[in-house]
Motif scaffolding. Structure first.
Motif, mmCIF file in Angstrom:
data_model
loop_
_atom_site.group_PDB
_atom_site.id
_atom_site.type_symbol
_atom_site.label_atom_id
_atom_site.label_comp_id
_atom_site.label_asym_id
_atom_site.label_seq_id
_atom_site.Cartn_x
_atom_site.Cartn_y
_atom_site.Cartn_z
ATOM 1 N N GLU A 1 -57.575 4.977 -12.763
ATOM 2 C CA GLU A 1 -58.128 3.626 -12.885
ATOM 3 C C GLU A 1 -57.971 3.139 -14.330
ATOM 4 N N ILE A 2 -58.119 4.058 -15.262
ATOM 5 C CA ILE A 2 -58.030 3.738 -16.688
ATOM 6 C C ILE A 2 -56.560 3.771 -17.095
ATOM 7 N N LYS A 3 -56.125 2.744 -17.795
ATOM 8 C CA LYS A 3 -54.713 2.602 -18.139
ATOM 9 C C LYS A 3 -54.402 2.814 -19.626
ATOM 10 N N SER A 4 -55.384 3.238 -20.419
ATOM 11 C CA SER A 4 -55.124 3.395 -21.852
ATOM 12 C C SER A 4 -54.147 4.538 -22.087
ATOM 13 N N ASP A 5 -53.312 4.359 -23.108
ATOM 14 C CA ASP A 5 -52.315 5.381 -23.425
ATOM 15 C C ASP A 5 -52.964 6.717 -23.758
ATOM 16 N N ALA A 6 -54.076 6.691 -24.490
ATOM 17 C CA ALA A 6 -54.754 7.933 -24.873
ATOM 18 C C ALA A 6 -55.260 8.684 -23.639
ATOM 19 N N TYR A 7 -55.823 7.969 -22.688
ATOM 20 C CA TYR A 7 -56.340 8.589 -21.457
ATOM 21 C C TYR A 7 -55.198 9.179 -20.628
ATOM 22 N N LEU A 8 -54.133 8.435 -20.472
ATOM 23 C CA LEU A 8 -52.987 8.917 -19.702
ATOM 24 C C LEU A 8 -52.333 10.110 -20.387
ATOM 25 N N HIS A 9 -52.239 10.051 -21.711
ATOM 26 C CA HIS A 9 -51.680 11.172 -22.463
ATOM 27 C C HIS A 9 -52.546 12.424 -22.299
ATOM 28 N N LYS A 10 -53.856 12.252 -22.388
ATOM 29 C CA LYS A 10 -54.767 13.397 -22.222
ATOM 30 C C LYS A 10 -54.621 14.001 -20.827
ATOM 31 N N SER A 11 -54.507 13.153 -19.816
ATOM 32 C CA SER A 11 -54.374 13.673 -18.456
ATOM 33 C C SER A 11 -53.096 14.499 -18.315
ATOM 34 N N MET A 12 -52.024 14.082 -18.953
ATOM 35 C CA MET A 12 -50.773 14.851 -18.916
ATOM 36 C C MET A 12 -50.932 16.169 -19.671
ATOM 37 N N LEU A 13 -51.624 16.138 -20.802
ATOM 38 C CA LEU A 13 -51.823 17.358 -21.589
ATOM 39 C C LEU A 13 -52.620 18.419 -20.833
ATOM 40 N N ILE A 14 -53.570 17.992 -20.015
ATOM 41 C CA ILE A 14 -54.404 18.976 -19.315
ATOM 42 C C ILE A 14 -53.842 19.395 -17.966
ATOM 43 N N GLY A 15 -52.702 18.833 -17.578
ATOM 44 C CA GLY A 15 -52.061 19.381 -16.401
ATOM 45 C C GLY A 15 -51.606 18.448 -15.311
ATOM 46 N N VAL A 16 -51.671 17.148 -15.527
ATOM 47 C CA VAL A 16 -51.156 16.213 -14.521
ATOM 48 C C VAL A 16 -49.639 16.222 -14.595
ATOM 49 N N ASN A 17 -48.996 16.309 -13.450
ATOM 50 C CA ASN A 17 -47.538 16.310 -13.405
ATOM 51 C C ASN A 17 -46.954 14.914 -13.221
ATOM 52 N N ARG A 18 -47.725 14.055 -12.585
ATOM 53 C CA ARG A 18 -47.226 12.707 -12.314
ATOM 54 C C ARG A 18 -48.386 11.726 -12.279
ATOM 55 N N ILE A 19 -48.190 10.583 -12.910
ATOM 56 C CA ILE A 19 -49.174 9.508 -12.895
ATOM 57 C C ILE A 19 -48.592 8.374 -12.066
ATOM 58 N N ILE A 20 -49.374 7.912 -11.091
ATOM 59 C CA ILE A 20 -48.958 6.810 -10.232
ATOM 60 C C ILE A 20 -49.976 5.688 -10.396
ATOM 61 N N SER A 21 -49.498 4.551 -10.843
ATOM 62 C CA SER A 21 -50.384 3.414 -11.099
ATOM 63 C C SER A 21 -50.808 2.732 -9.814
ATOM 64 N N LYS A 22 -52.026 2.237 -9.823
ATOM 65 C CA LYS A 22 -52.535 1.416 -8.731
ATOM 66 C C LYS A 22 -52.256 -0.034 -9.085
ATOM 67 N N PRO A 23 -51.951 -0.870 -8.169
ATOM 68 C CA PRO A 23 -51.729 -0.599 -6.745
ATOM 69 C C PRO A 23 -50.377 0.083 -6.543
ATOM 70 N N PHE A 24 -50.253 0.786 -5.436
ATOM 71 C CA PHE A 24 -49.024 1.497 -5.126
ATOM 72 C C PHE A 24 -48.709 1.301 -3.649
ATOM 73 N N ASP A 25 -47.480 1.590 -3.301
ATOM 74 C CA ASP A 25 -47.051 1.473 -1.917
ATOM 75 C C ASP A 25 -47.228 2.836 -1.248
ATOM 76 N N PRO A 26 -48.176 2.975 -0.316
ATOM 77 C CA PRO A 26 -48.418 4.284 0.293
ATOM 78 C C PRO A 26 -47.211 4.826 1.058
ATOM 79 N N TYR A 27 -46.380 3.954 1.587
ATOM 80 C CA TYR A 27 -45.173 4.409 2.294
ATOM 81 C C TYR A 27 -44.215 5.110 1.338
ATOM 82 N N VAL A 28 -44.059 4.544 0.154
ATOM 83 C CA VAL A 28 -43.180 5.146 -0.853
ATOM 84 C C VAL A 28 -43.754 6.479 -1.317
#
Length: 124
Positions: A85-112
């Motif tokens: 939900e949070i789009k800040s670069d620092a938050y997204l960077h932290k999530s990648m550092l702790i183990g997220v492999n892929r970030i998918i922004s909302k809204p997204f296409d569930p079929y894709v």
């Protein structure tokens, strides 16, 4: 061998974007929905996941703490896809550092996203 995924969210709308499509396209896929730490803990002890999907909009739980918990405490190495939900670069960077492999922004296409899950798990 059947694949198992976990969807971590307390929002029925979030997981219902995936479950009907996955049931139709990959009927042998086992899907576990976890709404709190107790369910995460129980399901993590009972399964080997091929993929973990985490909703960033979970109420009363920190998504970052959930990611840290599954990576550090449960030592789960499966890919983690995060829908923040949070789009800040620092938050997204932290999530990648702790183990997220892929970030998918909302809204997204569930079929894709479902097609990408099936491709990742080689279920076609």
């Amino acid at each position: 061998m059947n694949s198992t995924i976990a969807i971590i969210s307390d929002d029925i709308l979030f997981w219902n974007l995936f479950i009907p499509l996955l049931d139709r396209k990959a009927p042998d896929l086992k899907i576990n929905v976890c709404r709190n730490y107790q369910e995460i803990n129980y399901v993590a002890d009972q399964n080997n996941f091929s993929l973990i999907i985490i909703d960033g909009g979970i109420k009363n739980l920190s998504s970052i703490e959930i990611i840290q918990y599954i990576r550090s405490s449960k030592r789960i190495l499966s890919p983690v896809w995060f829908f923040p939900e949070i789009k800040s670069d620092a938050y997204l960077h932290k999530s990648m550092l702790i183990g997220v492999n892929r970030i998918i922004s909302k809204p997204f296409d569930p079929y894709v996203v479902v097609d990408e899950i099936i491709s990742l798990l080689s279920l076609k």
